[in-house]
Structures are given as structure tokens and as C-alpha cells.
Design an enzyme around this catalytic site. Structure first.
Site, PDB file in Angstrom:
ATOM      1  N   ASP A 181       5.239   5.946  -6.253  1.00 22.82           N
ATOM      2  CA  ASP A 181       3.965   6.639  -6.489  1.00 22.82           C
ATOM      3  C   ASP A 181       3.941   8.001  -5.798  1.00 22.82           C
ATOM      4  O   ASP A 181       4.984   8.643  -5.685  1.00 22.82           O
ATOM      5  CB  ASP A 181       2.845   5.706  -5.972  1.00 22.82           C
ATOM      6  CG  ASP A 181       1.562   5.826  -6.785  1.00 22.82           C
ATOM      7  OD1 ASP A 181       0.936   6.895  -6.738  1.00 22.82           O
ATOM      8  OD2 ASP A 181       1.194   4.852  -7.463  1.00 22.82           O
ATOM      9  N   GLN A 211     -15.624  -4.220   7.266  1.00 24.81           N
ATOM     10  CA  GLN A 211     -14.709  -4.617   6.195  1.00 24.81           C
ATOM     11  C   GLN A 211     -15.464  -5.280   5.041  1.00 24.81           C
ATOM     12  O   GLN A 211     -16.329  -6.122   5.236  1.00 24.81           O
ATOM     13  CB  GLN A 211     -13.646  -5.577   6.734  1.00 24.81           C
ATOM     14  CG  GLN A 211     -12.661  -6.011   5.653  1.00 24.81           C
ATOM     15  CD  GLN A 211     -11.455  -6.727   6.228  1.00 24.81           C
ATOM     16  OE1 GLN A 211     -10.523  -6.087   6.681  1.00 24.81           O
ATOM     17  NE2 GLN A 211     -11.495  -8.040   6.227  1.00 24.81           N
ATOM     18  N   LEU A 251      -5.027  -4.017   5.195  1.00 30.23           N
ATOM     19  CA  LEU A 251      -5.017  -5.011   6.276  1.00 30.23           C
ATOM     20  C   LEU A 251      -6.303  -5.833   6.334  1.00 30.23           C
ATOM     21  O   LEU A 251      -7.396  -5.323   6.092  1.00 30.23           O
ATOM     22  CB  LEU A 251      -4.839  -4.293   7.615  1.00 30.23           C
ATOM     23  CG  LEU A 251      -3.496  -3.587   7.824  1.00 30.23           C
ATOM     24  CD1 LEU A 251      -3.617  -2.564   8.951  1.00 30.23           C
ATOM     25  CD2 LEU A 251      -2.415  -4.616   8.134  1.00 30.23           C
ATOM     26  N   VAL A 289     -11.220  -2.187   3.572  1.00 31.31           N
ATOM     27  CA  VAL A 289     -11.042  -3.138   2.476  1.00 31.31           C
ATOM     28  C   VAL A 289      -9.928  -4.138   2.830  1.00 31.31           C
ATOM     29  O   VAL A 289      -9.338  -4.064   3.914  1.00 31.31           O
ATOM     30  CB  VAL A 289     -10.673  -2.373   1.175  1.00 31.31           C
ATOM     31  CG1 VAL A 289     -11.862  -1.556   0.685  1.00 31.31           C
ATOM     32  CG2 VAL A 289      -9.444  -1.485   1.389  1.00 31.31           C
ATOM     33  N   ILE A 317     -12.178  -3.412   9.450  1.00 35.56           N
ATOM     34  CA  ILE A 317     -12.626  -2.183   8.775  1.00 35.56           C
ATOM     35  C   ILE A 317     -12.191  -2.122   7.310  1.00 35.56           C
ATOM     36  O   ILE A 317     -11.234  -2.789   6.901  1.00 35.56           O
ATOM     37  CB  ILE A 317     -12.061  -0.924   9.489  1.00 35.56           C
ATOM     38  CG1 ILE A 317     -10.522  -0.988   9.551  1.00 35.56           C
ATOM     39  CG2 ILE A 317     -12.676  -0.759  10.865  1.00 35.56           C
ATOM     40  CD1 ILE A 317      -9.849   0.349   9.714  1.00 35.56           C
ATOM     41  N   ASP A 319      -6.057   1.291   7.951  1.00 31.19           N
ATOM     42  CA  ASP A 319      -6.137   0.049   7.189  1.00 31.19           C
ATOM     43  C   ASP A 319      -4.818  -0.264   6.461  1.00 31.19           C
ATOM     44  O   ASP A 319      -4.752  -1.206   5.669  1.00 31.19           O
ATOM     45  CB  ASP A 319      -7.290   0.144   6.178  1.00 31.19           C
ATOM     46  CG  ASP A 319      -8.082  -1.159   6.058  1.00 31.19           C
ATOM     47  OD1 ASP A 319      -7.718  -2.143   6.736  1.00 31.19           O
ATOM     48  OD2 ASP A 319      -9.056  -1.188   5.278  1.00 31.19           O
ATOM     49  N   HIS A 359      -3.503   8.895  -4.659  1.00 32.35           N
ATOM     50  CA  HIS A 359      -3.256   7.828  -5.647  1.00 32.35           C
ATOM     51  C   HIS A 359      -2.391   6.699  -5.080  1.00 32.35           C
ATOM     52  O   HIS A 359      -2.727   5.516  -5.194  1.00 32.35           O
ATOM     53  CB  HIS A 359      -2.598   8.463  -6.880  1.00 32.35           C
ATOM     54  CG  HIS A 359      -2.378   7.528  -8.025  1.00 32.35           C
ATOM     55  ND1 HIS A 359      -1.212   6.793  -8.177  1.00 32.35           N
ATOM     56  CD2 HIS A 359      -3.158   7.208  -9.087  1.00 32.35           C
ATOM     57  CE1 HIS A 359      -1.293   6.066  -9.285  1.00 32.35           C
ATOM     58  NE2 HIS A 359      -2.459   6.295  -9.852  1.00 32.35           N
ATOM     59  N   ASN A 376      -3.364   4.836 -19.869  1.00 33.26           N
ATOM     60  CA  ASN A 376      -4.806   5.137 -19.899  1.00 33.26           C
ATOM     61  C   ASN A 376      -5.254   5.892 -21.135  1.00 33.26           C
ATOM     62  O   ASN A 376      -6.326   6.478 -21.143  1.00 33.26           O
ATOM     63  CB  ASN A 376      -5.187   5.980 -18.675  1.00 33.26           C
ATOM     64  CG  ASN A 376      -5.059   5.205 -17.385  1.00 33.26           C
ATOM     65  OD1 ASN A 376      -4.956   3.984 -17.383  1.00 33.26           O
ATOM     66  ND2 ASN A 376      -5.065   5.919 -16.281  1.00 33.26           N
ATOM     67  N   ALA A 382       6.020   0.429 -18.615  1.00 37.48           N
ATOM     68  CA  ALA A 382       5.345  -0.855 -18.846  1.00 37.48           C
ATOM     69  C   ALA A 382       5.811  -1.526 -20.138  1.00 37.48           C
ATOM     70  O   ALA A 382       5.900  -2.750 -20.218  1.00 37.48           O
ATOM     71  CB  ALA A 382       3.825  -0.648 -18.864  1.00 37.48           C
ATOM     72  N   TYR A 387       8.674  -1.697 -21.479  1.00 36.28           N
ATOM     73  CA  TYR A 387       9.989  -2.353 -21.468  1.00 36.28           C
ATOM     74  C   TYR A 387       9.810  -3.840 -21.168  1.00 36.28           C
ATOM     75  O   TYR A 387       9.004  -4.217 -20.300  1.00 36.28           O
ATOM     76  CB  TYR A 387      10.911  -1.705 -20.426  1.00 36.28           C
ATOM     77  CG  TYR A 387      11.244  -0.256 -20.737  1.00 36.28           C
ATOM     78  CD1 TYR A 387      11.718   0.097 -21.999  1.00 36.28           C
ATOM     79  CD2 TYR A 387      11.072   0.743 -19.792  1.00 36.28           C
ATOM     80  CE1 TYR A 387      12.011   1.425 -22.303  1.00 36.28           C
ATOM     81  CE2 TYR A 387      11.368   2.069 -20.085  1.00 36.28           C
ATOM     82  CZ  TYR A 387      11.835   2.402 -21.344  1.00 36.28           C
ATOM     83  OH  TYR A 387      12.122   3.710 -21.637  1.00 36.28           O
ATOM     84  N   SER A 444      -3.637   2.091 -13.350  1.00 40.72           N
ATOM     85  CA  SER A 444      -3.002   2.264 -12.035  1.00 40.72           C
ATOM     86  C   SER A 444      -3.567   1.290 -11.008  1.00 40.72           C
ATOM     87  O   SER A 444      -2.870   0.873 -10.084  1.00 40.72           O
ATOM     88  CB  SER A 444      -3.254   3.671 -11.496  1.00 40.72           C
ATOM     89  OG  SER A 444      -2.288   4.577 -11.961  1.00 40.72           O
TER      90      SER A 444
HETATM   91 CA    CA Z   1      -9.255  -3.953   6.217  1.00 41.13          CA
END
Ligand code: CA
Ligand code: CA
Length: 392
Positions: free
Chosen positions: A141, A111, A185, A191, A189, A150, A174, A265, A274, A276, A326
Site C-alpha cells: 500500500d 477505544q 491494537l 479503534v 485508545i 494504535d 490509505h 471502485n 483481485a 486473478y 480498499s
Molecule cells: Ca486501539
């Protein structure tokens, strides 16, 4: 030629044959959102649409509308002139807002703390016991990878508004990336997300190519509102300002939903939703706290957050590095969840004992780290979001 291949070829031909009809402005018609005045009951609405050759494919009760197919301009005009109809909006295309995808989809054994999570000081919040546990966040999304080791323990449900009979599982990547920035999480492991115990809801409104239609997004907001989702992240946008979109946002806002969206972007004006005022618009910064060149800008920007070379979870059981507003938006959505997990205290402007959208936005702005021109500016808004300061 086998059956699958035949289907595939015929499928493609169909798409190409239909496309010119869809974009033919002279002919009119196509995908529309018919908004009613309130005078017609459900049956009368449906009859009006079918009488003029239209086909309804979605109820949009949140905006008192129906998503429909109309054959041509004549049918559009006839329906629009009915006294029970307020207006007909275009069912515009909306896009996922990641750019510069790194194709290096990899598995990560040990991790690691992504630089963006570190930069907003989310990891300084967790030792106090605040991991945004039980806060419901809707990821509006491309879906979320349902079997990702994870993420999976945090995923509590979802919907596919493109095809409700199908899974909300992510076929693009995405949405899984965005979800990981909010709530990957805290295990051994991959991120870690901003609020590693957030309850994630996969609201799939964008297809495998990362695009979708406004009616599917409005239905996603409608579903989130009906299911008491407290925070909605929308890492998507369009340059079209459509009244039905704003109406959906206003209703959800008045129901208490905190909405956070990617600024855009194209380096130009802030996209919708965004732009509004009910939505927290987030621009993207890089590792040196500079504004990303692609980041949209303007007076509608509320906050900035990391959005360049962000490592997070991806489709399947993979990880990827992506850039875009994003990626900035979910840093703020996750921080909003940490804020809501802390007592509202003096920020309770309407004295109801809970966090309302305007109060969350105020707290995030007051505690942001000022960047660029002193005070508010069009690039960073009120500054770089800071989770640790926001929960004090
Ligand atoms: Ca993790
Ligand atoms: Ca309140």
C-alpha cells in the site's frame, strides 16, 4: 526565492515536461517490464538493455524480468526481437482503492469497536485467545504510519519499493487506514483491528497520491514472498491485465502466500489483481448489508466485507473515516489471519498439516453469511465474511 521553493518549482516543471513523453504512444518506450526466457545471465540481460539505450532500474526476479526505461519504439522492438526475451509488458499505473474520503482527521480518546469489526464478529473470536498473534501480514500500500500509538507495537518491518533508500512510513494515509482494519491494537485508545496482535509489515508501493507502478508492486510481492509473509493485502488495482502481474501472483500463491485484494471502485468489472483466481476478491457492503454502489462486481468476486464509512487509523497519529473496497479487503485479510491461527483440521486438502491459500479461501467461503441471491452471486460472492464462524 529560497532554495527549497526553487527546488519545488523546478521539481514541478520537470514532472510536467516529462509527462507528455511518458504518454506519447507514437514515440513508444517509457517504463516497461522486460521478461526474459531464462537463456540470459544477469550481465547479458543488462547489456541487452543498455545496448539499445535503455536503463534498468529494478530487478524483478520473481517474474524473471527487469523494470527498465526505454527511449522509444525502436529500442522496444529491438529488445523484444532478441531470442532471450519472452515479452515486454507495460509498467502500468496502479491505484489505491478508497473513495469518498472524509477529511475529518481526528484523535479518539476512548477505544471504540468500529461497525465493520463488529459486523464480521471478529470481537467474538478474541476471548478464546486467538488474536492472530505472530501471523505475518504484508500491507502492500502507501506505507504504514510508523509512530501511530494504535499500530506501532504491531509493526515488525517493511520496505519502500518506490525508493528503497527511503522509509516505508505512510505519507498518504490509505495504508495506515488499511493496516488499522487488519490490526489496530486492543488498548484503551482509538479503534481495534480484526486480528489485534497480527505482525504487520509495511510494503510501500504507492506514493503520497495513492498511485504507483506495477514494477513497484511486483517488487513488493517479491519482498513479501522472500520474507515469508503469510498473507498479503492489496487494497489497490488497475483495469489493465498485465501478464507479469499475474505471473508474480501465481508464484507467490505457489509459495503459500494468501493474497486478498479490493474488487475495485468503478462499479464495473473486477480490477486486477483481485480478478486473478489466485487472489481473494472482496466487494464492499454498507451498514445495512447492501452492496456499495461503487463496488466492482462480477464472477471473480469471492467475498463481501464492510467498506462504507469505516473508521480506522490514519497518517500521523490520526483517525479517519473512509469508504472503498480498499476498506473491505483488510477485513478479510485479518480474518484469514485468525483462520490460520486455528487448526487446519479437515480443511487440509493436501495433507501437509498447514493452511494453504486454497484451503483458507475455502474456509472463508464456507462460513460466509449468504447475502443477495441464494448461493454465489456477482455482488457478494459467497457472502459476508464472518470471523467467528471461520475459526470454528
Ligand atoms: Ca486501539
Ligand atoms: Ca494444507
Amino acid at each position: 526565492m529560497n532554495n527549497k521553493l526553487t527546488q519545488k518549482i523546478f521539481g514541478s516543471v520537470l514532472v510536467f515536461l516529462m509527462a507528455p513523453v511518458l504518454i506519447n504512444a507514437e514515440r513508444g518506450g517509457g517504463r516497461k517490464i522486460v521478461v526474459f526466457s531464462g537463456a540470459l545471465n544477469e550481465q547479458a540481460k543488462d547489456e541487452l538493455i543498455s545496448k539499445h539505450g535503455g536503463v534498468k532500474f529494478k530487478d524483478l526476479s520473481l517474474v524473471n524480468g527487469s523494470a527498465v526505461w526505454l527511449p522509444d519504439k525502436a529500442s522496444e522492438k529491438a529488445i523484444e526481437e532478441h531470442p532471450g526475451v519472452l515479452r515486454i509488458d507495460d509498467d502500468v499505473e496502479v491505484f489505491a482503492l478508497a473513495s469518498g474520503k472524509n477529511n475529518n482527521e481526528a484523535t479518539i480518546l476512548a477505544q471504540t469497536l468500529p461497525w465493520g469489526i463488529d459486523r464480521i464478529d471478529a470481537e467474538l473470536v478474541w476471548p478464546s485467545g486467538n488474536t492472530a498473534d505472530l501471523i505475518k501480514i504484508g500491507i502492500i500500500d502507501t506505507g504504514i504510519s510508523k509512530d501511530h500509538s494504535d499500530l506501532t507495537a504491531n509493526i515488525k518491518g517493511g520496505i519502500n519499493t518506490i525508493n528503497p533508500a527511503k522509509s516505508w512510513n505512510d505519507d498518504n494515509g490509505h495504508g495506515s487506514h488499511v493496516a488499522g482494519i487488519v490490526a489496530a491494537l486492543n488498548n484503551t485508545i482509538g479503534v481495534i483491528g480484526t486480528g489485534p496482535a497480527v505482525d504487520l509489515y509495511a510494503i510501500k508501493v504507492l506514493n503520497r497520491n495513492g498511485s504507483g507502478f506495477l514494477s513497484d508492486i511486483i517488487e513488493g510481492i517479491q519482498w513479501a514472498s522472500a520474507n515469508n509473509i503469510k498473507i498479503a493485502n492489496m487494497s489497490l488495482g488497475t483495469t489493465s491485465n498485465v501478464q507479469s502481474f499475474h505471473d508474480a501472483i501465481i508464484t507467490a500463491y505457489n509459495n503459500g502466500m494468501v493474497m486478498v485484494a479490493a474488487a475495485g471502485n468503478n462499479g464495473g468489472a473486477v480490477n486486477f489483481p483481485a480478478a486473478y483466481p489466485e487472489v481473494i476478491a472482496v466487494s464492499a457492503t454498507d451498514i445495512n448489508n447492501n452492496i456499495a454502489s461503487f463496488s466492482s462486481r462480477g464472477p471473480e468476486v469471492d467475498l463481501a466485507a464492510p467498506g462504507v464509512s469505516i473508521l480506522s487509523t490514519y497518517k500521523g497519529n490520526n483517525y479517519a473515516t473512509l469508504s472503498g473496497t480498499s476498506m473491505a479487503s483488510p477485513h478479510v485479510a485479518g480474518t484469514a489471519a485468525l483462520v490460520i491461527s486455528a487448526p487446519v483440521g479437515t480443511y487440509d486438502a493436501n495433507f501437509n498439516g498447514q493452511w494453504d491459500p486454497a484451503e483458507v479461501k475455502q474456509k472463508l467461503q464456507d462460513t460466509a453469511v449468504d447475502l443477495g441471491t441464494t448461493g454465489f452471486d456477482n455482488l457478494f460472492g459467497w457472502g459476508l465474511v464472518n470471523a467467528f464462524a471461520a475459526v470454528q
